[in-house]
Design a protein around this motif. Structure first.
Motif, PDB file in Angstrom:
ATOM      1  N   PHE A 121      -4.068   4.878 -30.039  1.00 33.07           N
ATOM      2  CA  PHE A 121      -4.837   6.118 -30.155  1.00 33.07           C
ATOM      3  C   PHE A 121      -5.216   6.526 -28.746  1.00 33.07           C
ATOM      4  O   PHE A 121      -5.641   5.679 -27.954  1.00 33.07           O
ATOM      5  CB  PHE A 121      -6.118   5.877 -30.971  1.00 33.07           C
ATOM      6  CG  PHE A 121      -5.886   5.862 -32.453  1.00 33.07           C
ATOM      7  CD1 PHE A 121      -6.036   7.026 -33.200  1.00 33.07           C
ATOM      8  CD2 PHE A 121      -5.514   4.695 -33.094  1.00 33.07           C
ATOM      9  CE1 PHE A 121      -5.823   7.015 -34.575  1.00 33.07           C
ATOM     10  CE2 PHE A 121      -5.293   4.675 -34.464  1.00 33.07           C
ATOM     11  CZ  PHE A 121      -5.448   5.840 -35.210  1.00 33.07           C
TER      12      PHE A 121
ATOM     13  N   THR B 158      -3.285  -2.169 -37.753  1.00 34.43           N
ATOM     14  CA  THR B 158      -3.484  -1.857 -39.170  1.00 34.43           C
ATOM     15  C   THR B 158      -2.406  -2.515 -40.020  1.00 34.43           C
ATOM     16  O   THR B 158      -1.266  -2.666 -39.589  1.00 34.43           O
ATOM     17  CB  THR B 158      -3.488  -0.335 -39.435  1.00 34.43           C
ATOM     18  OG1 THR B 158      -3.628  -0.128 -40.849  1.00 34.43           O
ATOM     19  CG2 THR B 158      -2.210   0.342 -38.982  1.00 34.43           C
TER      20      THR B 158
ATOM     21  N   VAL C 230     -12.160   5.786 -36.496  1.00 39.94           N
ATOM     22  CA  VAL C 230     -11.719   4.477 -36.018  1.00 39.94           C
ATOM     23  C   VAL C 230     -12.978   3.699 -35.641  1.00 39.94           C
ATOM     24  O   VAL C 230     -13.900   4.258 -35.050  1.00 39.94           O
ATOM     25  CB  VAL C 230     -10.790   4.628 -34.790  1.00 39.94           C
ATOM     26  CG1 VAL C 230     -10.399   3.270 -34.237  1.00 39.94           C
ATOM     27  CG2 VAL C 230      -9.547   5.422 -35.162  1.00 39.94           C
TER      28      VAL C 230
ATOM     29  N   VAL D 161      -4.753  -0.045 -31.851  1.00 40.52           N
ATOM     30  CA  VAL D 161      -5.496  -0.374 -33.076  1.00 40.52           C
ATOM     31  C   VAL D 161      -4.524  -1.022 -34.049  1.00 40.52           C
ATOM     32  O   VAL D 161      -3.419  -0.530 -34.246  1.00 40.52           O
ATOM     33  CB  VAL D 161      -6.096   0.909 -33.706  1.00 40.52           C
ATOM     34  CG1 VAL D 161      -6.773   0.595 -35.037  1.00 40.52           C
ATOM     35  CG2 VAL D 161      -7.093   1.558 -32.752  1.00 40.52           C
TER      36      VAL D 161
ATOM     37  N   VAL E   5      -6.402   9.044 -41.657  1.00 38.47           N
ATOM     38  CA  VAL E   5      -7.447   8.474 -40.794  1.00 38.47           C
ATOM     39  C   VAL E   5      -8.541   9.495 -40.525  1.00 38.47           C
ATOM     40  O   VAL E   5      -8.260  10.604 -40.075  1.00 38.47           O
ATOM     41  CB  VAL E   5      -6.860   8.013 -39.442  1.00 38.47           C
ATOM     42  CG1 VAL E   5      -7.978   7.591 -38.485  1.00 38.47           C
ATOM     43  CG2 VAL E   5      -5.900   6.864 -39.646  1.00 38.47           C
TER      44      VAL E   5
END
Ligand code: ZN
Length: 316
Positions: free
Chosen positions: A242, A253, A265, A251, A262
């Protein structure tokens, strides 16, 4: 009447005398020694080693070591060449503290405790190969630990990293989770805080897949296997970058398919780069929130907590 009673006494079996006699026979004739270069199929029976932090065994030990002993004897009777050694897990805080309490050197305390425990194990009749005994505090044992450690270091499998620990500011000491229950130091009763400290780690994650595959063939209760696989903690997913304040923030996931949904965050309050992500206006509030999170929280307490958070001011 007098005579009859005497007879009862005489006919009693003196178990103590009999077991002493046979235990001496077993010991003198080394009948539980594993044979080298034997034609028989091999079998290895190993139990968890007792901690010589006390000079006695309790009923839990008796139960545990009786099961192992019965199994080793069973395999011998089936014609196996059984290797059934014993050892003592003799480094650690409990032994050190016990020695302090008695006012003697930890080495002497530990050696005495081992001798005493061995006496109990022999009295129980456990069929160990007493020619193969180790004690983890002896240099001829721990030099192998040191060798493994150096090999892991060479291959980048042992490394130093900062990580939070339980810290008692009063005792100036790191505490294990069990020593910090309820957020209080077990030694002085003072409050325990979380503190960042550089410490050694072993990269078990490099073996996650192998460890999981190894679990499959084991005849263990499902509950234990589940605990092990949770502990191995392998998780399949992707790392997404990001862009935040002109920098890439990776990040992780496990649900890439939900990426278009999303809405926010989250960054952990103890993340080492937490303050880098904050905008100047939000910094003070984020900092005081992170400070609040440093209070010691037990696993049980954590499970009951409501999720809390503050805005960092950053947009991805
Ligand atoms: Zn303390």
């Amino acid at each position: 009447m007098e005579k009859a009673e005497t007879n009862v006494q005489d006919s009693r079996v003196d178990l103590n005398k009999i077991s002493k006699k046979w235990q001496a026979e077993w010991e003198n004739h080394h009948i539980f020694r594993a044979e080298e270069d034997s034609e028989k199929p091999k079998y290895y029976v190993l139990e968890m080693f007792p901690y010589p932090s006390a000079s006695f065994l309790h009923m839990g030990h008796v139960r545990n070591y009786t099961i192992g002993d019965v199994f080793a004897r069973f395999r011998r009777m089936q014609g196996y060449n059984v290797l059934y050694p014993m050892g003592y897990d003799s480094f650690g805080l409990p032994a050190e503290n016990a020695a302090k309490k008695e006012g003697i050197h930890p080495r002497r305390y530990t050696e005495n405790a081992i001798r005493k425990i061995m006496e109990y194990q022999k009295a129980l009749g456990n069929s160990y190969d007493w020619s193969r005994v180790i004690s983890t505090c002896e240099p001829d044992y721990y030099r192998w630990n040191q060798l493994f450690f150096l090999k892991m270091l060479e291959r980048g499998l042992a490394y130093r990293k900062k990580a939070p620990v339980n810290w008692c500011p009063h005792c100036e000491s790191v505490l294990a989770n069990e020593e910090a229950e309820g957020g209080k130091c077990w030694r002085c009763g003072g409050p325990v805080v979380k503190k960042e400290m550089e410490q050694w780690f072993l990269k078990t994650t490099a073996y996650a897949q192998e460890l999981l595959e190894g679990l499959e063939g084991l005849e263990w209760p499902e509950k234990i296997k589940k605990m092990q696989s949770d502990w191995i903690g392998r998780s399949e997913g992707v790392e997404i970058n990001f862009k935040i304040n002109g920098k890439n923030w990776p990040v992780f996931t496990t649900r890439l398919d939900t990426i278009f949904g999303v809405t926010f965050v989250v960054i952990a309050a103890d993340h080492p780069k937490l303050l880098e992500i904050c905008t100047p206006e939000r910094r003070a509030e984020v900092q005081s929130f992170a400070e609040k999170c440093k209070r010691f929280i037990s696993e049980e307490e954590r499970a009951l907590l409501e999720k809390e958070g503050v805005f960092t001011g950053a947009y991805a």
